[in-house]
Write a protein that holds these residues in place. Structure first.
Motif, short mmCIF file in Angstrom:
data_model
loop_
_atom_site.label_atom_id
_atom_site.label_comp_id
_atom_site.label_asym_id
_atom_site.label_seq_id
_atom_site.Cartn_x
_atom_site.Cartn_y
_atom_site.Cartn_z
N MET A 201 0.83 -1.21 0.00
CA MET A 201 0.00 0.00 0.00
C MET A 201 0.86 1.25 0.00
O MET A 201 0.44 2.31 -0.48
N GLY A 202 2.10 1.12 0.50
CA GLY A 202 3.01 2.26 0.45
C GLY A 202 3.34 2.64 -0.98
O GLY A 202 3.34 3.83 -1.34
N PHE B 243 -3.90 8.10 1.99
CA PHE B 243 -4.30 7.20 0.91
C PHE B 243 -5.29 6.15 1.41
O PHE B 243 -6.26 5.82 0.71
N SER B 244 -5.06 5.62 2.59
CA SER B 244 -5.95 4.59 3.14
C SER B 244 -7.39 5.11 3.23
O SER B 244 -8.34 4.43 2.83
N LYS B 245 -7.56 6.33 3.74
CA LYS B 245 -8.89 6.92 3.85
C LYS B 245 -9.45 7.28 2.48
O LYS B 245 -10.64 7.10 2.20
N TYR B 246 -8.58 7.81 1.62
CA TYR B 246 -8.98 8.23 0.27
C TYR B 246 -9.54 7.05 -0.53
O TYR B 246 -10.61 7.15 -1.14
N PHE B 247 -8.81 5.94 -0.51
CA PHE B 247 -9.22 4.79 -1.32
C PHE B 247 -10.57 4.26 -0.86
O PHE B 247 -11.45 3.97 -1.69
N LYS B 248 -10.76 4.15 0.43
CA LYS B 248 -12.03 3.62 0.94
C LYS B 248 -13.18 4.55 0.59
O LYS B 248 -14.28 4.08 0.23
N LYS B 249 -12.96 5.85 0.65
CA LYS B 249 -14.01 6.80 0.31
C LYS B 249 -14.36 6.72 -1.17
O LYS B 249 -15.54 6.72 -1.55
N LYS B 250 -13.35 6.62 -2.02
CA LYS B 250 -13.58 6.63 -3.46
C LYS B 250 -14.12 5.30 -3.99
O LYS B 250 -14.94 5.28 -4.90
N PHE C 243 -8.36 -0.68 0.61
CA PHE C 243 -7.41 -1.09 -0.42
C PHE C 243 -7.12 -2.59 -0.30
O PHE C 243 -7.09 -3.32 -1.30
N THR C 244 -6.96 -3.07 0.91
CA THR C 244 -6.68 -4.50 1.13
C THR C 244 -7.84 -5.37 0.65
O THR C 244 -7.62 -6.39 -0.01
N ASP C 245 -9.07 -4.98 0.97
CA ASP C 245 -10.23 -5.76 0.52
C ASP C 245 -10.33 -5.77 -1.00
O ASP C 245 -10.68 -6.79 -1.60
#
Length: 294
Positions: free
Chosen positions: A206-207, A220-227, A232-234
C-alpha cells in the motif's frame, strides 16, 4: 473441462473491437462449449433460433431479438438450443478508447469495481425499448464494419457510445453509479486499478500504491475507501480471488500453486478469502463449473 483465455483479433485496431455474425444449422447441443474469457466486454444479439449462455452463477436463454452483456474477464460458455437454425451477432469491445474528454467523468462507472457488467442484463429483461435499441445498435455496428463505407469508424464509435449511454441512463438499480465518489479523480483510480491488475502475482504494498497516487500512507488509506467503497486491502483480495477463479479452471495446477500465483502464500488465508467471495471451497467451485457445462 477445457477453459481458455480467448484472444480477440480486432478488425480495426484503432476501434479496439470485433463484431461477427455466427450461424449454426447443426442439431441441438446437449452440453455447452468450452468455458472461455477475454478482456473485452461482450454483447450478444440472437437474430434467429435459441441460444443458451452460462456464467458461473447464471444461465440465460436467449431467443430472437434478445441481447445480453458479459463483463471483462467473465467466464462464460454457450450452446445451441433446439434443432432449428441459429444466427447471432457477437460484439467484443474494449471500452477504454471510447471515453473521450467529454465522457471521461463516466469512465469510473464501467470499471466493474463493485459490480460485474453482467448484472446489467436485468435492463434488457425489464425494458423492451432499451433491448430493441441495443439490438439495433449491435446489428448496425456489424453492418458498418462489414461494409466499410466512408466514415464507418465514426458510425461505429457513435454506436458504441450509444450503448454506453443506454446502460448508464437506464440502470434503474444504479449498479453503475455506486462508485459515486470517484468523480474527477478517475485518472488516479485508473492508475491504481492498473497497478493492482499488473501486480497480483506479487506482494502489493500500500506504500507503493500511495506513492503512485501522490499521497501519504495514512491519507491514501482513507482516500481509497471513500472513493472505491472498500479498503485497499479488501479490493486487492477481491481481485486476487477473481483471478484465482479463472486459474482454477484454466490451469492444470494445484490449489497451492494457484494461491501463490495470485500472491497469497498462506493457504488458510486463501481458503478463507475464497469462501468469503464464493461461498464455497476452491474444489467445490471447480465441481460447480464442471457441472454447469455437462
Amino acid at each position: 473441462m477445457r477453459i481458455f483465455k480467448e484472444p480477440i483479433p480486432y478488425q480495426n485496431p484503432s476501434l479496439c473491437m470485433k463484431v461477427w455474425r455466427f450461424t449454426d444449422s447443426s442439431k441441438e447441443r446437449k452440453s455447452s462449449n468450452t468455458w472461455h474469457y477475454h478482456n473485452e466486454v461482450e454483447f450478444i444479439l440472437v437474430e434467429k433460433g435459441s441460444h443458451e449462455m452460462q456464467t458461473p452463477n447464471h444461465t440465460y436463454t436467449l431467443n430472437a431479438g434478445d441481447v445480453m452483456v458479459i463483463g471483462s474477464s467473465q467466464l462464460h460458455t454457450g450452446r445451441k438450443l433446439s434443432d432449428n437454425d441459429l444466427s447471432y451477432i457477437v460484439l467484443h469491445i474494449d471500452f477504454r478508447p471510447f471515453f473521450d474528454p467529454a465522457m471521461m467523468m463516466y469512465y469510473r462507472h464501467f470499471l466493474e469495481i463493485l459490480h460485474p457488467l453482467e448484472k446489467l442484463n436485468y435492463i434488457f429483461q425489464e425494458n423492451e425499448r432499451v433491448r430493441n435499441d441495443i439490438a439495433r445498435m449491435i446489428s448496425e455496428t456489424h453492418e458498418e464494419v462489414m461494409d466499410k463505407k466512408k466514415g464507418y469508424e465514426i458510425a461505429v464509435s457513435m454506436h458504441i457510445k450509444y450503448l454506453l449511454l443506454m446502460l448508464l441512463r437506464y440502470d434503474t438499480r444504479e449498479l453503475l453509479t455506486s462508485q459515486s465518489h470517484v468523480d474527477a479523480d478517475v485518472d488516479v483510480i485508473r492508475s491504481l486499478v492498473t497497478y493492482v491488475d499488473e501486480h497480483l502475482a506479487e506482494k502489493i504494498d500500500m506504500g507503493a500504491a500511495s506513492q503512485l497516487a501522490g499521497m501519504s500512507y495514512s491519507y491514501f488509506s482513507k482516500y481509497f475507501k471513500k472513493k472505491m467503497g472498500s479498503s485497499f486491502t479488501d479490493y486487492v483480495n477481491q481481485k486476487r480471488i477473481s483471478k484465482a477463479e479463472r486459474l482454477l479452471v484454466t490451469e492444470n495446477r494445484s490449489v497451492n500453486e494457484i494461491a501463490e500465483s495470485v500472491g497469497i502464500e498462506n493457504m488458510a488465508h486463501f481458503y478463507e478469502l475464497f469462501k468469503r467471495f464464493n461461498g464455497c471451497t476452491p474444489k467445490q467451485y471447480v465441481s460447480k463449473m464442471n457441472g454447469r457445462i455437462n
